[in-house]
Design a protein around this motif. Sequence first.
Motif, PDB file in Angstrom:
ATOM      1  N   ARG A  49       0.833  -1.206   0.000  1.00 16.62           N
ATOM      2  CA  ARG A  49       0.000   0.000   0.000  1.00 16.62           C
ATOM      3  C   ARG A  49       0.872   1.263   0.000  1.00 16.62           C
ATOM      4  O   ARG A  49       0.557   2.245  -0.676  1.00 16.62           O
ATOM      5  N   VAL A  50       1.960   1.229   0.754  1.00 15.04           N
ATOM      6  CA  VAL A  50       2.859   2.385   0.800  1.00 15.04           C
ATOM      7  C   VAL A  50       3.598   2.531  -0.528  1.00 15.04           C
ATOM      8  O   VAL A  50       3.753   3.634  -1.052  1.00 15.04           O
ATOM      9  N   LEU A  51       4.052   1.414  -1.089  1.00  9.89           N
ATOM     10  CA  LEU A  51       4.743   1.464  -2.372  1.00  9.89           C
ATOM     11  C   LEU A  51       3.831   1.974  -3.482  1.00  9.89           C
ATOM     12  O   LEU A  51       4.259   2.729  -4.359  1.00  9.89           O
ATOM     13  N   ASN A  52       2.578   1.576  -3.453  1.00 13.51           N
ATOM     14  CA  ASN A  52       1.627   2.063  -4.457  1.00 13.51           C
ATOM     15  C   ASN A  52       1.493   3.579  -4.396  1.00 13.51           C
ATOM     16  O   ASN A  52       1.245   4.235  -5.415  1.00 13.51           O
ATOM     17  N   ARG A  53       1.675   4.128  -3.205  1.00  8.64           N
ATOM     18  CA  ARG A  53       1.539   5.580  -3.020  1.00  8.64           C
ATOM     19  C   ARG A  53       2.842   6.319  -3.306  1.00  8.64           C
ATOM     20  O   ARG A  53       2.817   7.427  -3.843  1.00  8.64           O
ATOM     21  N   ARG A  54       3.995   5.713  -2.987  1.00  9.14           N
ATOM     22  CA  ARG A  54       5.255   6.443  -3.027  1.00  9.14           C
ATOM     23  C   ARG A  54       6.180   6.061  -4.192  1.00  9.14           C
ATOM     24  O   ARG A  54       7.086   6.817  -4.533  1.00  9.14           O
ATOM     25  N   ALA A  55       5.997   4.879  -4.763  1.00  9.36           N
ATOM     26  CA  ALA A  55       6.885   4.444  -5.851  1.00  9.36           C
ATOM     27  C   ALA A  55       6.655   5.301  -7.098  1.00  9.36           C
ATOM     28  O   ALA A  55       5.535   5.741  -7.355  1.00  9.36           O
ATOM     29  N   PRO A  56       7.714   5.542  -7.899  1.00 10.35           N
ATOM     30  CA  PRO A  56       9.089   5.089  -7.685  1.00 10.35           C
ATOM     31  C   PRO A  56       9.775   5.896  -6.589  1.00 10.35           C
ATOM     32  O   PRO A  56       9.600   7.118  -6.506  1.00 10.35           O
ATOM     33  N   CYS A  57      10.544   5.198  -5.753  1.00 11.43           N
ATOM     34  CA  CYS A  57      11.152   5.851  -4.605  1.00 11.43           C
ATOM     35  C   CYS A  57      12.482   5.186  -4.277  1.00 11.43           C
ATOM     36  O   CYS A  57      12.925   4.274  -4.983  1.00 11.43           O
ATOM     37  N   ASN A  58      13.109   5.631  -3.198  1.00 13.39           N
ATOM     38  CA  ASN A  58      14.339   5.025  -2.707  1.00 13.39           C
ATOM     39  C   ASN A  58      13.978   4.067  -1.575  1.00 13.39           C
ATOM     40  O   ASN A  58      13.451   4.491  -0.540  1.00 13.39           O
ATOM     41  N   PHE A  59      14.273   2.793  -1.776  1.00 16.99           N
ATOM     42  CA  PHE A  59      13.813   1.725  -0.882  1.00 16.99           C
ATOM     43  C   PHE A  59      15.039   0.942  -0.409  1.00 16.99           C
ATOM     44  O   PHE A  59      15.728   0.319  -1.215  1.00 16.99           O
ATOM     45  N   SER A  67      13.231 -10.626  -2.719  1.00 12.18           N
ATOM     46  CA  SER A  67      13.920  -9.452  -3.256  1.00 12.18           C
ATOM     47  C   SER A  67      13.482  -9.069  -4.667  1.00 12.18           C
ATOM     48  O   SER A  67      13.265  -7.878  -4.947  1.00 12.18           O
ATOM     49  N   PRO A  68      13.323 -10.021  -5.604  1.00 15.15           N
ATOM     50  CA  PRO A  68      12.826  -9.631  -6.932  1.00 15.15           C
ATOM     51  C   PRO A  68      11.459  -8.961  -6.877  1.00 15.15           C
ATOM     52  O   PRO A  68      11.166  -8.067  -7.673  1.00 15.15           O
ATOM     53  N   MET A  69      10.628  -9.376  -5.937  1.00 17.11           N
ATOM     54  CA  MET A  69       9.309  -8.774  -5.795  1.00 17.11           C
ATOM     55  C   MET A  69       9.420  -7.308  -5.389  1.00 17.11           C
ATOM     56  O   MET A  69       8.780  -6.432  -5.985  1.00 17.11           O
ATOM     57  N   TRP A  70      10.256  -7.023  -4.373  1.00 18.64           N
ATOM     58  CA  TRP A  70      10.387  -5.632  -3.915  1.00 18.64           C
ATOM     59  C   TRP A  70      10.945  -4.746  -5.026  1.00 18.64           C
ATOM     60  O   TRP A  70      10.484  -3.620  -5.216  1.00 18.64           O
ATOM     61  N   ALA A  71      11.931  -5.240  -5.751  1.00 20.41           N
ATOM     62  CA  ALA A  71      12.507  -4.452  -6.840  1.00 20.41           C
ATOM     63  C   ALA A  71      11.484  -4.182  -7.936  1.00 20.41           C
ATOM     64  O   ALA A  71      11.421  -3.086  -8.495  1.00 20.41           O
ATOM     65  N   ALA A  72      10.663  -5.188  -8.258  1.00 16.71           N
ATOM     66  CA  ALA A  72       9.645  -5.022  -9.299  1.00 16.71           C
ATOM     67  C   ALA A  72       8.554  -4.048  -8.860  1.00 16.71           C
ATOM     68  O   ALA A  72       8.095  -3.217  -9.655  1.00 16.71           O
ATOM     69  N   LEU A  73       8.128  -4.129  -7.604  1.00 12.73           N
ATOM     70  CA  LEU A  73       7.075  -3.242  -7.117  1.00 12.73           C
ATOM     71  C   LEU A  73       7.550  -1.798  -7.015  1.00 12.73           C
ATOM     72  O   LEU A  73       6.742  -0.876  -6.982  1.00 12.73           O
ATOM     73  N   ASN A  74       8.862  -1.606  -6.981  1.00 12.69           N
ATOM     74  CA  ASN A  74       9.428  -0.259  -6.954  1.00 12.69           C
ATOM     75  C   ASN A  74      10.080   0.073  -8.297  1.00 12.69           C
ATOM     76  O   ASN A  74      11.082   0.789  -8.360  1.00 12.69           O
ATOM     77  N   ASP A 104      13.248   6.706   1.302  1.00  9.96           N
ATOM     78  CA  ASP A 104      11.815   6.922   1.520  1.00  9.96           C
ATOM     79  C   ASP A 104      11.197   5.777   2.324  1.00  9.96           C
ATOM     80  O   ASP A 104      10.318   5.993   3.149  1.00  9.96           O
ATOM     81  N   LEU A 105      11.650   4.559   2.026  1.00  7.70           N
ATOM     82  CA  LEU A 105      11.174   3.364   2.727  1.00  7.70           C
ATOM     83  C   LEU A 105      12.379   2.560   3.208  1.00  7.70           C
ATOM     84  O   LEU A 105      13.392   2.467   2.500  1.00  7.70           O
ATOM     85  N   VAL A 106      12.255   1.964   4.389  1.00  4.91           N
ATOM     86  CA  VAL A 106      13.283   1.057   4.912  1.00  4.91           C
ATOM     87  C   VAL A 106      12.584  -0.186   5.450  1.00  4.91           C
ATOM     88  O   VAL A 106      11.641  -0.080   6.240  1.00  4.91           O
ATOM     89  N   MET A 107      13.051  -1.347   4.999  1.00  2.00           N
ATOM     90  CA  MET A 107      12.516  -2.621   5.469  1.00  2.00           C
ATOM     91  C   MET A 107      13.601  -3.346   6.265  1.00  2.00           C
ATOM     92  O   MET A 107      14.699  -3.560   5.761  1.00  2.00           O
TER      93      MET A 107
END
Length: 304
Positions: free
Chosen positions: A108-118, A127-134, A216-219
């Motif tokens: 939900r946050v990525l949908n609002r903020r991407a493209p961003c610095n994650f 990891s491939p999922m996070w890169a693709a969603l951003n 912008d985001l840190v996991m």
Amino acid sequence: MSSPMHVRKAIHFASLRAQGKGGLALRLLLAAALAGFLLVFAARSLSSPSPPSSSSSSRLQETSAAADCDKQQQQAGLPLAVAEALVHYTTSNVTPQQTADEISVSLRVLNRRAPCNFLVFGLGHDSPMWAALNHGGRTVFLEEDASWIESVRSKHPSLESYHVRYDTVLTDSDALLELRDHPSCVAQADLASAAEAGCRLALKDLPPVFREVEWDLVMVDAPTGWTPESPGRMGAIYTAGMAARARRPGNGATDVFVHDVDRPVEDKFSKAFLCEGYLAEQVGRIRHFVIPSHREKEATPFCP
């Protein structure tokens, strides 16, 4: 022969595969998220109208229109990160570490903020999922196991990852938690100042990208923290919070996610160093904090 680190990862991922319907739901979520991205990407690529045709159009105009069409088709090509993620998750029986509900929090946050610095602490099957969603942003992974980095890079060369070392052990967590009241950790402007002041939680020798980019985001989903000799996530949680507090004024807040908060260290340290006052949401084993820049206002307390 697999290293102890690989054995622990294999045991962890094997237990996830046994989740049955949960794994199926997660795969459906990933497929839906990526499919939604493709629809938006295709719509944007095809949104430019073709020039109107005319019976009096010259041969030169027709050639130009054909060239424009070819250009549009090239622009509509599937982004590398998305293509790799689609292939990975449709051909692999291994699902990400997080459940579908937990991933939805970050999505939900990525949908609002991407493209961003994650920034992601940990390199794994998700990891491939996070890169693709951003897609279009910058996603960086920090990993403790150098051999694991090489293994993942061989399959996903487009992922940006760096090796980091941790000088803590899980058995020291109780003593490190007491640093919540120590000025060397909670009265510093940024991570570098905390390290100079002797805060044991401040991660050292991080790659230059950590300081060069406004995150912008840190996991926080690493390092390992389920055996007594493992480094634990004490330093990663503290470092994530300090990166958010040191954000440049005017760039907004930082969304910080901590996974596995059902475990004592993740539970106690996220509350203590990311602050319950900044807690926005918890779903399952993941907590979402929204931490403002402490450079916006002088003398901002460590926790609200």
